[in-house]
Write a protein that holds these residues in place. Structure first.
Motif, PDB file in Angstrom:
ATOM      1  N   ILE A  74      57.556 -23.284 -34.517  1.00 44.53           N
ATOM      2  CA  ILE A  74      56.644 -22.208 -34.128  1.00 44.53           C
ATOM      3  C   ILE A  74      55.418 -22.801 -33.447  1.00 44.53           C
ATOM      4  CG2 ILE A  74      55.304 -21.923 -36.254  1.00 44.53           C
ATOM      5  CD1 ILE A  74      56.729 -19.065 -34.161  1.00 44.53           C
ATOM      6  N   HIS A  75      54.992 -23.980 -33.852  1.00 42.56           N
ATOM      7  CA  HIS A  75      53.870 -24.661 -33.194  1.00 42.56           C
ATOM      8  C   HIS A  75      54.199 -24.935 -31.728  1.00 42.56           C
ATOM      9  CE1 HIS A  75      50.326 -27.132 -32.728  1.00 42.56           C
ATOM     10  NE2 HIS A  75      51.091 -28.097 -32.251  1.00 42.56           N
ATOM     11  N   LEU A  76      55.409 -25.380 -31.446  1.00 47.76           N
ATOM     12  CA  LEU A  76      55.841 -25.638 -30.066  1.00 47.76           C
ATOM     13  C   LEU A  76      55.782 -24.352 -29.245  1.00 47.76           C
ATOM     14  CD1 LEU A  76      57.141 -27.314 -27.787  1.00 47.76           C
ATOM     15  CD2 LEU A  76      59.362 -26.711 -28.780  1.00 47.76           C
ATOM     16  N   ILE A  77      56.308 -23.279 -29.811  1.00 44.09           N
ATOM     17  CA  ILE A  77      56.345 -22.016 -29.074  1.00 44.09           C
ATOM     18  C   ILE A  77      54.933 -21.459 -28.879  1.00 44.09           C
ATOM     19  CG2 ILE A  77      57.096 -19.604 -29.270  1.00 44.09           C
ATOM     20  CD1 ILE A  77      59.776 -20.686 -30.248  1.00 44.09           C
ATOM     21  N   LYS A  78      54.060 -21.689 -29.849  1.00 45.09           N
ATOM     22  CA  LYS A  78      52.684 -21.203 -29.741  1.00 45.09           C
ATOM     23  C   LYS A  78      51.856 -22.038 -28.767  1.00 45.09           C
ATOM     24  CE  LYS A  78      50.543 -20.002 -33.564  1.00 45.09           C
ATOM     25  NZ  LYS A  78      50.102 -19.923 -34.963  1.00 45.09           N
ATOM     26  N   SER A  79      52.416 -23.110 -28.240  1.00 42.98           N
ATOM     27  CA  SER A  79      51.659 -23.978 -27.331  1.00 42.98           C
ATOM     28  C   SER A  79      51.431 -23.343 -25.966  1.00 42.98           C
ATOM     29  CB  SER A  79      52.379 -25.323 -27.161  1.00 42.98           C
ATOM     30  OG  SER A  79      53.589 -25.136 -26.445  1.00 42.98           O
ATOM     31  N   GLY A  80      52.000 -22.164 -25.732  1.00 44.84           N
ATOM     32  CA  GLY A  80      51.712 -21.461 -24.482  1.00 44.84           C
ATOM     33  C   GLY A  80      52.920 -21.045 -23.672  1.00 44.84           C
ATOM     34  N   ILE A  81      54.101 -21.511 -24.023  1.00 46.84           N
ATOM     35  CA  ILE A  81      55.254 -21.173 -23.178  1.00 46.84           C
ATOM     36  C   ILE A  81      55.566 -19.677 -23.185  1.00 46.84           C
ATOM     37  CG2 ILE A  81      56.297 -23.461 -23.347  1.00 46.84           C
ATOM     38  CD1 ILE A  81      58.367 -22.311 -25.255  1.00 46.84           C
ATOM     39  N   MET A  82      55.175 -18.971 -24.257  1.00 44.87           N
ATOM     40  CA  MET A  82      55.455 -17.542 -24.305  1.00 44.87           C
ATOM     41  C   MET A  82      54.432 -16.748 -23.495  1.00 44.87           C
ATOM     42  SD  MET A  82      58.231 -17.608 -25.842  1.00 44.87           S
ATOM     43  CE  MET A  82      58.571 -15.868 -25.933  1.00 44.87           C
ATOM     44  N   GLU A  83      53.356 -17.391 -23.068  1.00 46.88           N
ATOM     45  CA  GLU A  83      52.328 -16.730 -22.269  1.00 46.88           C
ATOM     46  C   GLU A  83      52.590 -16.875 -20.774  1.00 46.88           C
ATOM     47  OE1 GLU A  83      48.692 -18.486 -23.613  1.00 46.88           O
ATOM     48  OE2 GLU A  83      49.065 -17.902 -25.691  1.00 46.88           O
ATOM     49  N   THR A  84      53.703 -17.461 -20.424  1.00 53.66           N
ATOM     50  CA  THR A  84      54.037 -17.651 -19.016  1.00 53.66           C
ATOM     51  C   THR A  84      54.713 -16.396 -18.471  1.00 53.66           C
ATOM     52  OG1 THR A  84      56.219 -18.545 -19.521  1.00 53.66           O
ATOM     53  CG2 THR A  84      54.393 -20.122 -19.403  1.00 53.66           C
ATOM     54  N   GLU A 133      56.230 -12.096 -33.537  1.00 50.63           N
ATOM     55  CA  GLU A 133      55.199 -11.571 -32.654  1.00 50.63           C
ATOM     56  C   GLU A 133      53.797 -11.758 -33.229  1.00 50.63           C
ATOM     57  OE1 GLU A 133      56.413  -7.610 -31.449  1.00 50.63           O
ATOM     58  OE2 GLU A 133      57.990  -8.433 -30.156  1.00 50.63           O
ATOM     59  N   ILE A 134      53.649 -11.612 -34.531  1.00 47.34           N
ATOM     60  CA  ILE A 134      52.348 -11.861 -35.157  1.00 47.34           C
ATOM     61  C   ILE A 134      51.997 -13.348 -35.036  1.00 47.34           C
ATOM     62  CG2 ILE A 134      51.075 -11.884 -37.353  1.00 47.34           C
ATOM     63  CD1 ILE A 134      51.409  -9.066 -36.183  1.00 47.34           C
ATOM     64  N   GLN A 135      52.966 -14.217 -35.292  1.00 42.86           N
ATOM     65  CA  GLN A 135      52.727 -15.665 -35.203  1.00 42.86           C
ATOM     66  C   GLN A 135      52.353 -16.088 -33.784  1.00 42.86           C
ATOM     67  OE1 GLN A 135      52.956 -18.334 -37.511  1.00 42.86           O
ATOM     68  NE2 GLN A 135      52.869 -16.664 -38.991  1.00 42.86           N
ATOM     69  N   VAL A 136      53.093 -15.601 -32.790  1.00 43.25           N
ATOM     70  CA  VAL A 136      52.951 -16.097 -31.419  1.00 43.25           C
ATOM     71  C   VAL A 136      51.909 -15.331 -30.629  1.00 43.25           C
ATOM     72  CG1 VAL A 136      54.185 -16.485 -29.244  1.00 43.25           C
ATOM     73  CG2 VAL A 136      55.294 -17.013 -31.419  1.00 43.25           C
ATOM     74  N   PHE A 137      51.950 -14.009 -30.704  1.00 40.23           N
ATOM     75  CA  PHE A 137      51.079 -13.181 -29.855  1.00 40.23           C
ATOM     76  C   PHE A 137      49.867 -12.618 -30.592  1.00 40.23           C
ATOM     77  CE2 PHE A 137      55.470 -12.684 -28.183  1.00 40.23           C
ATOM     78  CZ  PHE A 137      55.306 -13.381 -27.008  1.00 40.23           C
ATOM     79  N   GLY A 138      49.883 -12.696 -31.927  1.00 42.43           N
ATOM     80  CA  GLY A 138      48.769 -12.179 -32.713  1.00 42.43           C
ATOM     81  C   GLY A 138      48.865 -10.692 -33.018  1.00 42.43           C
ATOM     82  N   ASN A 139      49.837 -10.027 -32.433  1.00 41.26           N
ATOM     83  CA  ASN A 139      50.076  -8.615 -32.701  1.00 41.26           C
ATOM     84  C   ASN A 139      51.500  -8.250 -32.284  1.00 41.26           C
ATOM     85  OD1 ASN A 139      49.284  -9.048 -29.961  1.00 41.26           O
ATOM     86  ND2 ASN A 139      49.087  -6.855 -29.694  1.00 41.26           N
TER      87      ASN A 139
END
Length: 157
Positions: free
Chosen positions: A114-124, A147-153
């Motif tokens: 989850i740390h890897l995914i939260k590094s920004g790749i989902m914001e591309t 979605e809560i973990q990665v996007f905050g909502n």
């Protein structure tokens, strides 16, 4: 009379042997579960480390990964490559999450991914569309957690 005592004694001994066998089987099942957990954890880590190792030795792919995916413009084939990388990360996270929920691995495996995914790749540009495609195969609990973990909502599909 001596014969019935021998039969009774044999039955008592076999009862104790049966209890001992069940206890031994329980111990073996417990040890087998521990070994399975260790094996799952090892295989998940080995897969991740192999991917990192191979990426670091592929100069073109390493250059691609180091680019600013949020701000740079890419060619169509590079967006496809981006999507494939995101999918790879998601599938790895799915496997880890499922194994964690089944108590087959500890939370550190899940946190690493989850740390890897939260590094920004989902914001591309390709992150959310890729997630929207893959989340159709996941249950509500996972979708909300992710979605809560990665996007905050929670996102609207």
């Amino acid at each position: 009379m001596d014969f019935s005592i021998a039969v009774d004694t044999a039955q008592i001994i076999s009862s104790f042997a049966m209890v001992g066998s069940v206890i031994y089987l329980g111990i073996q099942l417990h040890q087998n579960r521990i070994m399975m957990k260790l094996d799952f954890g090892y295989k998940l880590n080995e897969r991740l480390y192999r991917r990192y190792f191979e990426s670091s030795h592929n100069e073109n792919f390493a250059k691609f990964l180091s680019r600013n995916w949020r701000e740079e413009d890419f060619e169509n084939h590079e967006y496809w490559r981006m999507t494939l990388w995101i999918q790879t990360c998601l599938v790895d996270l799915f496997d880890s999450y499922d194994q964690f929920k089944n108590n087959m691995i500890d939370e550190s495996h899940l946190n690493m991914r989850i740390h890897l995914i939260k590094s920004g790749i989902m914001e591309t540009k390709m992150g959310i569309p890729t997630w929207n495609f893959w989340k159709q195969g996941r249950d509500k609990e996972f979708i909300e957690w992710f979605e809560i973990q990665v996007f905050g909502n929670l996102l609207n599909m």
